[in-house]
Write a protein that holds these residues in place. Sequence first.
Motif, PDB file in Angstrom:
ATOM      1  N   ILE A  45       0.845  -1.202   0.000  1.00 19.50           N
ATOM      2  CA  ILE A  45       0.000   0.000   0.000  1.00 19.50           C
ATOM      3  C   ILE A  45       0.879   1.250   0.000  1.00 19.50           C
ATOM      4  O   ILE A  45       0.599   2.221  -0.712  1.00 19.50           O
ATOM      5  CB  ILE A  45      -0.957  -0.019   1.205  1.00 19.50           C
ATOM      6  CG1 ILE A  45      -1.988  -1.131   1.019  1.00 19.50           C
ATOM      7  CG2 ILE A  45      -1.651   1.326   1.375  1.00 19.50           C
ATOM      8  CD1 ILE A  45      -2.863  -1.365   2.223  1.00 19.50           C
ATOM      9  N   LYS A  46       1.965   1.211   0.755  1.00 21.46           N
ATOM     10  CA  LYS A  46       2.880   2.354   0.797  1.00 21.46           C
ATOM     11  C   LYS A  46       3.513   2.594  -0.574  1.00 21.46           C
ATOM     12  O   LYS A  46       3.638   3.735  -1.025  1.00 21.46           O
ATOM     13  CB  LYS A  46       3.970   2.088   1.833  1.00 21.46           C
ATOM     14  CG  LYS A  46       4.917   3.227   2.057  1.00 21.46           C
ATOM     15  CD  LYS A  46       5.909   2.872   3.145  1.00 21.46           C
ATOM     16  CE  LYS A  46       6.913   3.953   3.348  1.00 21.46           C
ATOM     17  NZ  LYS A  46       7.922   3.581   4.351  1.00 21.46           N
ATOM     18  N   ARG A  47       3.869   1.513  -1.269  1.00 17.09           N
ATOM     19  CA  ARG A  47       4.442   1.629  -2.613  1.00 17.09           C
ATOM     20  C   ARG A  47       3.429   2.235  -3.582  1.00 17.09           C
ATOM     21  O   ARG A  47       3.775   3.095  -4.398  1.00 17.09           O
ATOM     22  CB  ARG A  47       4.894   0.252  -3.108  1.00 17.09           C
ATOM     23  CG  ARG A  47       5.462   0.248  -4.512  1.00 17.09           C
ATOM     24  CD  ARG A  47       5.819  -1.151  -4.974  1.00 17.09           C
ATOM     25  NE  ARG A  47       4.784  -2.134  -4.745  1.00 17.09           N
ATOM     26  CZ  ARG A  47       3.724  -2.328  -5.532  1.00 17.09           C
ATOM     27  NH1 ARG A  47       3.556  -1.587  -6.606  1.00 17.09           N
ATOM     28  NH2 ARG A  47       2.834  -3.267  -5.257  1.00 17.09           N
ATOM     29  N   LEU A  48       2.169   1.816  -3.476  1.00 15.93           N
ATOM     30  CA  LEU A  48       1.129   2.376  -4.341  1.00 15.93           C
ATOM     31  C   LEU A  48       0.958   3.872  -4.088  1.00 15.93           C
ATOM     32  O   LEU A  48       0.761   4.657  -5.017  1.00 15.93           O
ATOM     33  CB  LEU A  48      -0.202   1.656  -4.107  1.00 15.93           C
ATOM     34  CG  LEU A  48      -0.319   0.239  -4.653  1.00 15.93           C
ATOM     35  CD1 LEU A  48      -1.603  -0.405  -4.156  1.00 15.93           C
ATOM     36  CD2 LEU A  48      -0.266   0.243  -6.157  1.00 15.93           C
ATOM     37  N   ARG A  49       1.021   4.278  -2.818  1.00 14.11           N
ATOM     38  CA  ARG A  49       0.903   5.700  -2.501  1.00 14.11           C
ATOM     39  C   ARG A  49       2.065   6.495  -3.083  1.00 14.11           C
ATOM     40  O   ARG A  49       1.877   7.577  -3.626  1.00 14.11           O
ATOM     41  CB  ARG A  49       0.881   5.898  -0.988  1.00 14.11           C
ATOM     42  CG  ARG A  49      -0.414   5.571  -0.344  1.00 14.11           C
ATOM     43  CD  ARG A  49      -0.306   5.867   1.117  1.00 14.11           C
ATOM     44  NE  ARG A  49      -1.546   5.593   1.799  1.00 14.11           N
ATOM     45  CZ  ARG A  49      -1.709   5.747   3.094  1.00 14.11           C
ATOM     46  NH1 ARG A  49      -0.713   6.155   3.848  1.00 14.11           N
ATOM     47  NH2 ARG A  49      -2.856   5.491   3.651  1.00 14.11           N
ATOM     48  N   GLY A  53      -3.377   3.955  -4.955  1.00 12.06           N
ATOM     49  CA  GLY A  53      -2.652   4.551  -3.848  1.00 12.06           C
ATOM     50  C   GLY A  53      -3.320   5.818  -3.340  1.00 12.06           C
ATOM     51  O   GLY A  53      -3.398   6.066  -2.139  1.00 12.06           O
ATOM     52  N   ARG A  54      -3.801   6.659  -4.263  1.00 12.07           N
ATOM     53  CA  ARG A  54      -4.500   7.887  -3.859  1.00 12.07           C
ATOM     54  C   ARG A  54      -5.776   7.574  -3.110  1.00 12.07           C
ATOM     55  O   ARG A  54      -6.114   8.229  -2.132  1.00 12.07           O
ATOM     56  CB  ARG A  54      -4.795   8.743  -5.090  1.00 12.07           C
ATOM     57  CG  ARG A  54      -3.614   9.628  -5.459  1.00 12.07           C
ATOM     58  CD  ARG A  54      -3.991  10.627  -6.527  1.00 12.07           C
ATOM     59  NE  ARG A  54      -3.260  10.209  -7.730  1.00 12.07           N
ATOM     60  CZ  ARG A  54      -3.804  10.018  -8.905  1.00 12.07           C
ATOM     61  NH1 ARG A  54      -5.073  10.212  -9.095  1.00 12.07           N
ATOM     62  NH2 ARG A  54      -3.065   9.638  -9.919  1.00 12.07           N
ATOM     63  N   ARG A  55      -6.498   6.568  -3.579  1.00 12.05           N
ATOM     64  CA  ARG A  55      -7.752   6.210  -2.910  1.00 12.05           C
ATOM     65  C   ARG A  55      -7.490   5.603  -1.529  1.00 12.05           C
ATOM     66  O   ARG A  55      -8.245   5.819  -0.594  1.00 12.05           O
ATOM     67  CB  ARG A  55      -8.577   5.288  -3.791  1.00 12.05           C
ATOM     68  CG  ARG A  55      -9.081   6.059  -5.026  1.00 12.05           C
ATOM     69  CD  ARG A  55     -10.041   5.282  -5.849  1.00 12.05           C
ATOM     70  NE  ARG A  55     -11.357   5.163  -5.274  1.00 12.05           N
ATOM     71  CZ  ARG A  55     -12.315   6.092  -5.348  1.00 12.05           C
ATOM     72  NH1 ARG A  55     -12.073   7.231  -5.968  1.00 12.05           N
ATOM     73  NH2 ARG A  55     -13.486   5.890  -4.821  1.00 12.05           N
ATOM     74  N   HIS A  56      -6.385   4.862  -1.381  1.00 11.27           N
ATOM     75  CA  HIS A  56      -6.002   4.382  -0.051  1.00 11.27           C
ATOM     76  C   HIS A  56      -5.713   5.553   0.867  1.00 11.27           C
ATOM     77  O   HIS A  56      -6.126   5.572   2.026  1.00 11.27           O
ATOM     78  CB  HIS A  56      -4.761   3.487  -0.143  1.00 11.27           C
ATOM     79  CG  HIS A  56      -5.064   2.035  -0.329  1.00 11.27           C
ATOM     80  ND1 HIS A  56      -5.667   1.261   0.628  1.00 11.27           N
ATOM     81  CD2 HIS A  56      -4.832   1.209  -1.374  1.00 11.27           C
ATOM     82  CE1 HIS A  56      -5.796   0.029   0.191  1.00 11.27           C
ATOM     83  NE2 HIS A  56      -5.304  -0.024  -1.035  1.00 11.27           N
TER      84      HIS A  56
END
Length: 119
Positions: free
Chosen positions: A77-81, A88-91
């Motif tokens: 999740i951190k990588r996606l952000r 990532g933005r939606r997380h």
Amino acid sequence: MVFILGVNFPERNLVKKALQSFFGIGNDTSARLLARYHIHPTCKVGELANKQVLDLTAALSDMKIENDLRRKVLDDIKRLRETGTTRGRRHALGLPVRGQRTRTQIKTAIKLNRVDRRL
């Protein structure tokens, strides 16, 4: 009391449910482990032989479960952000990530997403 991977289980618990109590092991994985070591699905933890307990512990130690899996999910999740993807933005915003409807059920979707992110 029987120790499986350092966790103490009461003898009256089912082996399948005891395995499913580990994070990252669900119904299919526990059934596959029981079949691999010839353990009946309705067998209780107290009925296991020492060799079966050691085999299960060895198999679980090879798998990525509990803290290792939690760390991997959070790192993903951190990588996606960091890469700035839509997921990532939606997380980061606490919104639903996988295409759920947000027009009417936004509060429920935010709560569910929050549970998924804070493992």
